[in-house]
Design a protein around this motif. Structure first.
Motif, short mmCIF file in Angstrom:
data_model
loop_
_atom_site.label_atom_id
_atom_site.label_comp_id
_atom_site.label_asym_id
_atom_site.label_seq_id
_atom_site.Cartn_x
_atom_site.Cartn_y
_atom_site.Cartn_z
N ALA A 226 32.14 11.24 61.55
CA ALA A 226 31.32 10.32 62.11
C ALA A 226 31.80 10.10 63.74
O ALA A 226 31.44 9.13 64.21
CB ALA A 226 32.33 8.84 61.37
N VAL A 227 33.40 10.53 63.41
CA VAL A 227 34.16 10.66 64.95
C VAL A 227 33.12 10.93 66.30
O VAL A 227 33.03 11.16 67.34
CB VAL A 227 35.61 10.84 64.73
CG1 VAL A 227 35.62 10.95 65.80
CG2 VAL A 227 36.67 10.19 64.13
N LYS A 228 32.40 12.56 65.76
CA LYS A 228 31.52 12.70 66.31
C LYS A 228 30.56 12.34 66.92
O LYS A 228 30.87 12.91 68.11
CB LYS A 228 31.72 14.56 65.94
CG LYS A 228 33.23 14.72 65.69
CD LYS A 228 32.91 16.35 65.13
CE LYS A 228 34.21 17.59 64.86
NZ LYS A 228 33.79 18.80 64.18
N LEU A 229 30.44 12.09 65.89
CA LEU A 229 29.02 10.83 65.90
C LEU A 229 29.28 10.47 67.28
O LEU A 229 28.75 9.80 68.25
CB LEU A 229 28.18 10.75 65.46
CG LEU A 229 27.41 11.87 64.08
CD1 LEU A 229 26.93 10.78 63.00
CD2 LEU A 229 26.48 12.26 65.13
N TRP A 231 31.77 9.67 69.31
CA TRP A 231 31.94 9.63 70.75
C TRP A 231 30.64 10.59 71.77
O TRP A 231 30.74 9.93 72.43
CB TRP A 231 32.70 11.29 70.43
CG TRP A 231 34.01 11.16 70.60
CD1 TRP A 231 35.25 9.68 70.28
CD2 TRP A 231 35.10 12.20 70.02
NE1 TRP A 231 35.78 9.79 69.98
CE2 TRP A 231 35.96 11.55 69.20
CE3 TRP A 231 34.80 13.35 69.32
CZ2 TRP A 231 37.36 12.05 69.14
CZ3 TRP A 231 35.92 13.55 69.18
CH2 TRP A 231 37.27 12.97 68.89
N LEU A 232 29.54 11.06 70.46
CA LEU A 232 28.29 11.59 71.20
C LEU A 232 27.20 10.81 72.00
O LEU A 232 26.48 10.42 72.27
CB LEU A 232 27.33 12.64 70.24
CG LEU A 232 28.05 14.07 70.24
CD1 LEU A 232 27.86 15.12 69.46
CD2 LEU A 232 27.73 14.34 71.60
N MET A 233 27.51 9.23 71.48
CA MET A 233 26.74 8.63 70.91
C MET A 233 27.46 7.48 71.90
O MET A 233 26.72 5.84 72.27
CB MET A 233 26.51 7.42 69.10
CG MET A 233 25.72 8.37 68.73
SD MET A 233 25.85 7.89 67.19
CE MET A 233 24.35 6.29 67.51
N THR A 238 29.01 2.13 64.76
CA THR A 238 28.84 0.91 64.25
C THR A 238 27.18 -0.22 64.46
O THR A 238 27.72 -0.20 65.45
CB THR A 238 30.00 0.30 63.57
OG1 THR A 238 31.08 1.17 63.12
CG2 THR A 238 29.41 -0.68 62.47
N SER A 239 26.14 0.13 63.70
CA SER A 239 25.46 -0.85 64.61
C SER A 239 26.18 -2.79 64.79
O SER A 239 27.07 -2.80 63.81
CB SER A 239 24.17 -1.61 63.81
OG SER A 239 23.28 -2.08 63.76
#
Length: 271
Positions: A226-229, A231-233, A238-239
């Motif tokens: 989740a942390v990596k996502l 960062w990438l996003m 979180t919506s």
């Protein structure tokens, strides 16, 4: 990355579990992942199977979640099978927040088509099944079996060799086998302490090729992902539409006057 792992146990009441949890997470964490385990220190921490006591403890959980973001942690992991404060914390924070029960269920769905749950006692049963329903996974849970651990702190004694350990592990294995007999393809020990105990005892198979999910480790690994996502996003993990929407900036000053220092990630206009 830095992960805040929030337990619902009082450290001085659960010393063996606390040590075992840290050993387990240390073995599982990727290089470069730091984690801090925090328990309940102000009030409670020994009987959260009761809804009223869980409610009391959840206030500290939410305060700690806010503290985690302020101290630069990259995600908050709620390591309790009731997922206390999960949705509230997601609404408040600008870092990912994951819950033990939700993560366990979603991970199990990737491992098998049907799930069996082994709960600690009758009181846990309804609470866990509410989370199953919230996740929309009622049809995937084909069996729920109970241990008879009515005094939860007895689980801490089970980390040492002796009759308590033998009794509790025996109860789990019997309940897990019953889940398999009822069609479960994956078994989840549905109590945070129990899953660490079972993992330390080397119990990873419930029979007939049915894995026993170590959800504490699954939570840690999901947190890393989740942390990596996030960062990438660009921080948009979180919506902010619907369930986890935050107050608009032009209302935050008024809300803070009434509630105190809430939603720390929202800046007041002109600041």
């Amino acid at each position: 990355m830095r992960l805040w792992y929030q337990s619902m146990t009082r450290p001085d009441a659960w010393p063996a579990y606390s040590a075992a949890l840290r050993r387990l997470l240390s073995t599982a964490a990727d290089p470069g992942t730091e984690f801090a385990v925090h328990g309940i220190t102000r009030r409670g921490g020994i009987g959260d199977q009761y809804r009223s006591l869980e409610f009391i403890e959840t206030i500290e959980v939410l305060e700690n979640a806010t503290r985690a973001e302020a101290e630069g942690f990259d995600a908050v992991l709620l390591g309790n099978i009731a997922d206390p404060g999960l949705r509230q914390a997601r609404e408040m924070l600008n870092i990912p927040v994951l819950g033990l029960c939700e993560t366990a269920l979603l991970t199990a769905c990737q491992m098998g088509a049907s799930i069996g749950l082994v709960v600690a006692n009758d009181k846990h049963h309804g609470r866990v099944m509410e989370n199953v329903a919230l996740a929309g996974l009622t049809s995937r849970v084909v069996a729920v079996e109970r241990m008879t651990v009515d005094r939860l702190v007895d689980l801490d004694t089970a980390f040492a060799e002796g009759p308590v350990r033998d009794r509790i592990l025996g109860q789990f294995q019997e309940a897990a086998a019953a889940c398999v007999a009822r069609g479960a393809e994956v078994v989840i020990p549905a109590a945070g302490v129990a899953m660490v105990l079972v993992a330390e005892a080397g119990v990873h198979d419930a029979g007939r090729g049915t894995p026993v999910l170590n959800a504490a480790v699954a939570l840690l690994k999901a947190g890393e992902t989740a942390v990596k996502l996030n960062w990438l996003m660009g921080g948009r993990f979180t919506s902010r539409r619907g369930a986890y929407a935050q107050p608009p900036a032009d209302q935050i000053a008024e809300l803070r006057r009434a509630y105190g220092p809430i939603f720390p990630g929202i800046q007041e206009p002109g600041t």
